[in-house]
Design a protein around this motif. Sequence first.
Motif, PDB file in Angstrom:
ATOM      1  N   CYS A 140     -27.213  -9.711 -21.310  1.00 38.24           N
ATOM      2  CA  CYS A 140     -28.013  -9.684 -22.604  1.00 38.24           C
ATOM      3  C   CYS A 140     -29.052 -10.798 -22.345  1.00 38.24           C
ATOM      4  O   CYS A 140     -30.062 -10.590 -22.700  1.00 38.24           O
TER       5      CYS A 140
ATOM      6  N   GLY B 185     -37.307  -4.523 -20.253  1.00 40.87           N
ATOM      7  CA  GLY B 185     -36.287  -5.344 -20.519  1.00 40.87           C
ATOM      8  C   GLY B 185     -34.879  -4.753 -20.283  1.00 40.87           C
ATOM      9  O   GLY B 185     -33.875  -4.990 -19.445  1.00 40.87           O
TER      10      GLY B 185
ATOM     11  N   SER C 293     -31.736 -17.686 -28.719  1.00 42.27           N
ATOM     12  CA  SER C 293     -31.076 -16.973 -27.618  1.00 42.27           C
ATOM     13  C   SER C 293     -29.699 -17.322 -27.761  1.00 42.27           C
ATOM     14  O   SER C 293     -28.687 -16.305 -27.458  1.00 42.27           O
TER      15      SER C 293
ATOM     16  N   SER D  88     -29.248  -5.712 -28.916  1.00 43.47           N
ATOM     17  CA  SER D  88     -29.962  -7.201 -29.385  1.00 43.47           C
ATOM     18  C   SER D  88     -31.321  -7.112 -28.991  1.00 43.47           C
ATOM     19  O   SER D  88     -32.083  -7.475 -29.701  1.00 43.47           O
ATOM     20  N   LEU D  89     -31.860  -6.152 -28.092  1.00 42.05           N
ATOM     21  CA  LEU D  89     -33.370  -6.190 -27.789  1.00 42.05           C
ATOM     22  C   LEU D  89     -34.036  -5.441 -29.069  1.00 42.05           C
ATOM     23  O   LEU D  89     -35.088  -5.907 -29.582  1.00 42.05           O
TER      24      LEU D  89
ATOM     25  N   ALA E 176     -38.240  -9.844 -24.980  1.00 35.41           N
ATOM     26  CA  ALA E 176     -38.282  -9.766 -26.292  1.00 35.41           C
ATOM     27  C   ALA E 176     -39.230 -10.766 -26.898  1.00 35.41           C
ATOM     28  O   ALA E 176     -39.847 -10.727 -27.925  1.00 35.41           O
TER      29      ALA E 176
ATOM     30  N   LEU F 177     -39.685  -4.199 -24.320  1.00 37.93           N
ATOM     31  CA  LEU F 177     -38.314  -3.640 -24.726  1.00 37.93           C
ATOM     32  C   LEU F 177     -37.860  -2.881 -23.709  1.00 37.93           C
ATOM     33  O   LEU F 177     -36.862  -3.053 -23.368  1.00 37.93           O
TER      34      LEU F 177
ATOM     35  N   ALA G 283     -31.979 -10.025 -20.275  1.00 37.67           N
ATOM     36  CA  ALA G 283     -32.823  -9.156 -20.922  1.00 37.67           C
ATOM     37  C   ALA G 283     -33.673  -9.626 -22.156  1.00 37.67           C
ATOM     38  O   ALA G 283     -34.861  -9.266 -22.353  1.00 37.67           O
ATOM     39  N   ILE G 284     -33.029 -10.712 -22.959  1.00 36.95           N
ATOM     40  CA  ILE G 284     -33.581 -11.255 -23.976  1.00 36.95           C
ATOM     41  C   ILE G 284     -34.810 -11.903 -23.708  1.00 36.95           C
ATOM     42  O   ILE G 284     -35.800 -11.566 -24.731  1.00 36.95           O
TER      43      ILE G 284
END
Length: 366
Positions: free
Chosen positions: A294, A317, A104, A77-78, A301, A314, A297-298
């Motif tokens: 996720c 993250g 998101s 996803s990243l 980005a 990234l 971490a998003i």
Amino acid sequence: MMPFPKIHDLYLGKVVIGTVLLTWAVLLGLDVMLNLFTEFGDVGEGNYGVTEAIVYMLYTVPRRAYTLFPTAAVIGSLMALGQLAATSELTAFRAIGLSRRRLSVTVAVALAVLTLLMVVSGETLGPWGQRRADALKASSRSDNLIVAQYSGVWAREGDIILNAEGGEEHDNGTDKWLELRDVRLYEFDDDGRLESLALAKVAEHRPGGWLLRDVTRTTFEPDSVSQSKVAEERWESQLDATALSADIDRPRYLSAVELRDAIRYRVRNALDASEYEEHYWGRWFYPLNVLALCLAAIPFAFGSLRSGGLGKRLFIGIVFALGFWLLQTQFVKMASAFKFDFRVAYALPTLIMVAVSVFLFKKRSG
């Protein structure tokens, strides 16, 4: 409530799913190849050859895919968002009025679809494939072992056939032993006639050999049947306990339904069920963990997408998100050591990650 998906949602979801699947395939391929080389170390034991090793690894692919999916989801996803940022597509999405929250949520929905499919696979194909893999390996390495998928453990030594409903390995740090429960020993004569049937509550294998507990033995004579009971007796057998233990289901490879049944059995019989509870609740929190990981971490980005440093964001993250698994592992170990509810151990790291995610979104929006 999220509005009906529009073309930009479908496009973003397609990019995320495609990148996650590609990342997943790379990680899974590396994992299979590395473990295949390790598996070649067992080639030559009994009838276990190169072909059997390859088939063994193929059977374990669904289980390995289930284990690797969370890592693939966060990295994929990243990477997808990084790709869109590099081509200024994320900037274009923001320019038409799409918020970070909307983007998101779209990513989360795409990941939820894959996660749902992975949960189904983890409850069906994963345990089935691992069971078939263990059965193949055990039967190839030992001439005595007979594997039955739905009727427990079967083994043969000479004229005696053993059947056990199940069992487990024990290791207290100094001693290691195998314990089979609800054991039946069928003894036949040279003509194939059943001579005796022994029912044992427990069959225990230690370095000194086999010990049967709570034994009821029925002997069949040509014209009569007799029965005897003993509290325990030695069983002089050279049956390979290592091969038998290979066919015993390990908690981490069981489905949620099988784990639930195992927990109930142990609770009824006043046995320790903590290992089974750990993996049982881990199955329930699996999809929540993927999404929390996720979402946490998003935010890395996003930010000032034109200012460079995307690779650094990234990397931070990914490291930040993968630290979630270390945090949860420590909580679970603490739950096992201090005997508190595993649901609390799994829920706390997830809630912490959700809170951190909300904080980062607000900070980067400010």
